[in-house]
Design a protein around this motif. Structure first.
Motif, PDB file in Angstrom:
ATOM      1  N   GLY A   1      -4.367 -28.795  -2.590  1.00  0.00           N
ATOM      2  CA  GLY A   1      -4.610 -27.684  -3.489  1.00  0.00           C
ATOM      3  C   GLY A   1      -4.530 -28.058  -4.952  1.00  0.00           C
ATOM      4  N   GLY A   2      -4.477 -29.358  -5.262  1.00  0.00           N
ATOM      5  CA  GLY A   2      -4.429 -29.795  -6.657  1.00  0.00           C
ATOM      6  C   GLY A   2      -3.024 -29.883  -7.220  1.00  0.00           C
ATOM      7  N   GLU A   3      -2.010 -29.511  -6.459  1.00  0.00           N
ATOM      8  CA  GLU A   3      -0.629 -29.584  -6.936  1.00  0.00           C
ATOM      9  C   GLU A   3      -0.084 -30.994  -6.725  1.00  0.00           C
ATOM     10  N   VAL A   4       0.592 -31.526  -7.744  1.00  0.00           N
ATOM     11  CA  VAL A   4       1.224 -32.836  -7.626  1.00  0.00           C
ATOM     12  C   VAL A   4       2.523 -32.672  -6.837  1.00  0.00           C
ATOM     13  N   ILE A   5       2.589 -33.338  -5.690  1.00  0.00           N
ATOM     14  CA  ILE A   5       3.749 -33.228  -4.810  1.00  0.00           C
ATOM     15  C   ILE A   5       4.846 -34.210  -5.227  1.00  0.00           C
ATOM     16  N   ARG A   6       4.449 -35.416  -5.520  1.00  0.00           N
ATOM     17  CA  ARG A   6       5.421 -36.464  -5.851  1.00  0.00           C
ATOM     18  C   ARG A   6       4.742 -37.471  -6.770  1.00  0.00           C
ATOM     19  N   LYS A   7       5.487 -38.007  -7.702  1.00  0.00           N
ATOM     20  CA  LYS A   7       4.926 -38.967  -8.643  1.00  0.00           C
ATOM     21  C   LYS A   7       5.875 -40.151  -8.785  1.00  0.00           C
ATOM     22  N   TYR A   8       5.315 -41.347  -8.728  1.00  0.00           N
ATOM     23  CA  TYR A   8       6.077 -42.579  -8.917  1.00  0.00           C
ATOM     24  C   TYR A   8       5.393 -43.407 -10.000  1.00  0.00           C
ATOM     25  N   SER A   9       6.176 -44.180 -10.744  1.00  0.00           N
ATOM     26  CA  SER A   9       5.630 -45.032 -11.782  1.00  0.00           C
ATOM     27  C   SER A   9       6.383 -46.356 -11.813  1.00  0.00           C
ATOM     28  N   SER A  10       5.681 -47.406 -12.204  1.00  0.00           N
ATOM     29  CA  SER A  10       6.336 -48.708 -12.331  1.00  0.00           C
ATOM     30  C   SER A  10       7.351 -48.714 -13.470  1.00  0.00           C
ATOM     31  N   THR A  11       7.317 -47.677 -14.327  1.00  0.00           N
ATOM     32  CA  THR A  11       8.268 -47.594 -15.433  1.00  0.00           C
ATOM     33  C   THR A  11       9.472 -46.710 -15.095  1.00  0.00           C
ATOM     34  N   ASP A  12       9.550 -46.194 -13.870  1.00  0.00           N
ATOM     35  CA  ASP A  12      10.696 -45.366 -13.481  1.00  0.00           C
ATOM     36  C   ASP A  12      11.978 -46.196 -13.553  1.00  0.00           C
ATOM     37  N   PRO A  13      13.004 -45.696 -14.241  1.00  0.00           N
ATOM     38  CA  PRO A  13      14.271 -46.446 -14.274  1.00  0.00           C
ATOM     39  C   PRO A  13      14.985 -46.317 -12.943  1.00  0.00           C
ATOM     40  N   PRO A  14      15.717 -47.330 -12.508  1.00  0.00           N
ATOM     41  CA  PRO A  14      16.482 -47.220 -11.264  1.00  0.00           C
ATOM     42  C   PRO A  14      17.600 -46.198 -11.419  1.00  0.00           C
ATOM     43  N   GLU A  15      17.976 -45.581 -10.322  1.00  0.00           N
ATOM     44  CA  GLU A  15      19.054 -44.600 -10.358  1.00  0.00           C
ATOM     45  C   GLU A  15      20.361 -45.275 -10.740  1.00  0.00           C
ATOM     46  N   TRP A  16      21.071 -44.661 -11.686  1.00  0.00           N
ATOM     47  CA  TRP A  16      22.300 -45.258 -12.191  1.00  0.00           C
ATOM     48  C   TRP A  16      23.424 -45.079 -11.173  1.00  0.00           C
ATOM     49  N   VAL A  17      24.101 -46.158 -10.856  1.00  0.00           N
ATOM     50  CA  VAL A  17      25.243 -46.137  -9.952  1.00  0.00           C
ATOM     51  C   VAL A  17      26.417 -46.791 -10.670  1.00  0.00           C
ATOM     52  N   ASP A  18      27.535 -46.066 -10.769  1.00  0.00           N
ATOM     53  CA  ASP A  18      28.727 -46.589 -11.426  1.00  0.00           C
ATOM     54  C   ASP A  18      29.714 -47.059 -10.360  1.00  0.00           C
ATOM     55  N   PRO A  19      29.836 -48.366 -10.134  1.00  0.00           N
ATOM     56  CA  PRO A  19      30.725 -48.863  -9.076  1.00  0.00           C
ATOM     57  C   PRO A  19      32.204 -48.612  -9.359  1.00  0.00           C
ATOM     58  N   ILE A  20      32.529 -48.306 -10.612  1.00  0.00           N
ATOM     59  CA  ILE A  20      33.936 -48.086 -10.966  1.00  0.00           C
ATOM     60  C   ILE A  20      34.404 -46.702 -10.505  1.00  0.00           C
ATOM     61  N   THR A  21      33.559 -45.699 -10.709  1.00  0.00           N
ATOM     62  CA  THR A  21      33.951 -44.333 -10.360  1.00  0.00           C
ATOM     63  C   THR A  21      33.513 -43.930  -8.953  1.00  0.00           C
ATOM     64  N   MET A  22      32.646 -44.717  -8.336  1.00  0.00           N
ATOM     65  CA  MET A  22      32.176 -44.374  -6.992  1.00  0.00           C
ATOM     66  C   MET A  22      33.323 -44.517  -5.983  1.00  0.00           C
ATOM     67  N   PRO A  23      33.524 -43.507  -5.108  1.00  0.00           N
ATOM     68  CA  PRO A  23      34.680 -43.528  -4.204  1.00  0.00           C
ATOM     69  C   PRO A  23      34.485 -44.361  -2.944  1.00  0.00           C
ATOM     70  N   TYR A  24      33.390 -45.121  -2.852  1.00  0.00           N
ATOM     71  CA  TYR A  24      33.155 -45.947  -1.668  1.00  0.00           C
ATOM     72  C   TYR A  24      32.359 -47.180  -2.064  1.00  0.00           C
ATOM     73  N   PRO A  25      32.329 -48.206  -1.205  1.00  0.00           N
ATOM     74  CA  PRO A  25      31.674 -49.468  -1.565  1.00  0.00           C
ATOM     75  C   PRO A  25      30.180 -49.299  -1.799  1.00  0.00           C
ATOM     76  N   THR A  26      29.660 -50.061  -2.732  1.00  0.00           N
ATOM     77  CA  THR A  26      28.246 -49.967  -3.069  1.00  0.00           C
ATOM     78  C   THR A  26      27.342 -50.635  -2.041  1.00  0.00           C
ATOM     79  N   TYR A  27      27.925 -51.376  -1.080  1.00  0.00           N
ATOM     80  CA  TYR A  27      27.053 -52.036  -0.094  1.00  0.00           C
ATOM     81  C   TYR A  27      26.399 -51.041   0.864  1.00  0.00           C
ATOM     82  N   TRP A  28      26.824 -49.774   0.811  1.00  0.00           N
ATOM     83  CA  TRP A  28      26.150 -48.768   1.639  1.00  0.00           C
ATOM     84  C   TRP A  28      24.824 -48.320   1.021  1.00  0.00           C
ATOM     85  N   ILE A  29      24.667 -48.493  -0.274  1.00  0.00           N
ATOM     86  CA  ILE A  29      23.605 -47.834  -1.021  1.00  0.00           C
ATOM     87  C   ILE A  29      22.276 -48.571  -0.884  1.00  0.00           C
ATOM     88  N   ARG A  30      21.213 -47.802  -0.751  1.00  0.00           N
ATOM     89  CA  ARG A  30      19.859 -48.373  -0.683  1.00  0.00           C
ATOM     90  C   ARG A  30      19.482 -48.955  -2.034  1.00  0.00           C
TER      91      ARG A  30
END
Length: 226
Positions: free
Chosen positions: A1-30
């Motif tokens: 219907g012409g509606e943009v459902i999802r958009k991705y770009s090579s300039t998208d910044p990675p999601e910020w993850v703070d290993p110091i405040t995270m309450p579990y190990p980062t090895y679980w994260i994708r």
């Protein structure tokens, strides 16, 4: 219907993850999934979902997979049907059609699936309207507006990705509900609707209508404070 459902770009910044405040190990994260601009063949996977709800706290489900746990909340799944994939590289646009089909192992009627999609999208769109309202309130507070009254309408912090709702959809009356509180309930109901391949219960559909009505009253309260 012409509606943009999802958009991705090579300039998208990675999601910020703070290993110091995270309450579990980062090895679980994708690891971040980014569109590459390097020469050669590449594979990129769309999860068949709408954009993630903006303005929510990113969290990780207890149903974790080693090195492959995505953050939530997630957008709702798209309805089976025809979609167009558009790739733009250096101004050159290529398009291909894509047919999204229902998992053949799922037993649900077309009518029930449409009801589920409509209810899920009602929650999703209401959340987005509430987010726009929240951003307007934040701007008013930063501009020196009635911080106490505006803060009481906005609510504290930000909504999360609730698997469980501690309380009730009907616990808070619309004249005392906050925008953040409403967003949290909308995300809970969205998770509930998307969590089963089945026709939504009458109680769930009634709750969707209740939250939509509450959104309308919150918009009226905002207009009275502007």
């Amino acid at each position: 219907g012409g509606e943009v459902i999802r958009k991705y770009s090579s300039t998208d910044p990675p999601e910020w993850v703070d290993p110091i405040t995270m309450p579990y190990p980062t090895y679980w994260i994708r690891p971040p999934q980014s569109l590459s601009t390097e020469p050669g063949h590449h594979r990129f996977v769309w999860d068949l979902r709408h954009e993630p709800p903006r303005g929510a706290r990113r969290q990780y489900s207890i149903a974790a997979v080693h090195q492959n746990t995505p953050s939530g909340p997630k957008g709702p799944f798209v309805h089976p049907g025809s979609y167009t994939i558009r790739l733009t590289v250096d101004g050159t646009v290529s398009e291909r059609s894509l047919e999204v089909r229902l998992d053949p192992r799922v037993e649900i009627s077309a009518e029930d699936l449409q009801i589920q999609t409509d209810a899920s999208m009602a929650c999703y769109r209401s959340y987005r309207k509430a987010q726009e309202l929240r951003e307007q309130i934040d701007e008013a507070i930063e501009a020196g507006g009635k911080s106490d009254e505006l803060g009481a309408l906005r609510g504290p912090s930000a909504p999360g990705d609730p698997d469980i709702l501690y309380g009730s959809i009907y616990e808070t009356s619309a004249d005392k509900e906050t925008v953040v509180g409403l967003q949290h309930k909308l995300l809970f109901l969205l998770n509930l609707l998307q969590g089963a391949d089945a026709r939504p219960t009458p109680q769930a559909l009634e709750a969707v209508e209740k939250l939509q009505d509450t959104l309308g009253i919150l918009e009226q309260r905002w207009e009275a404070l502007r």
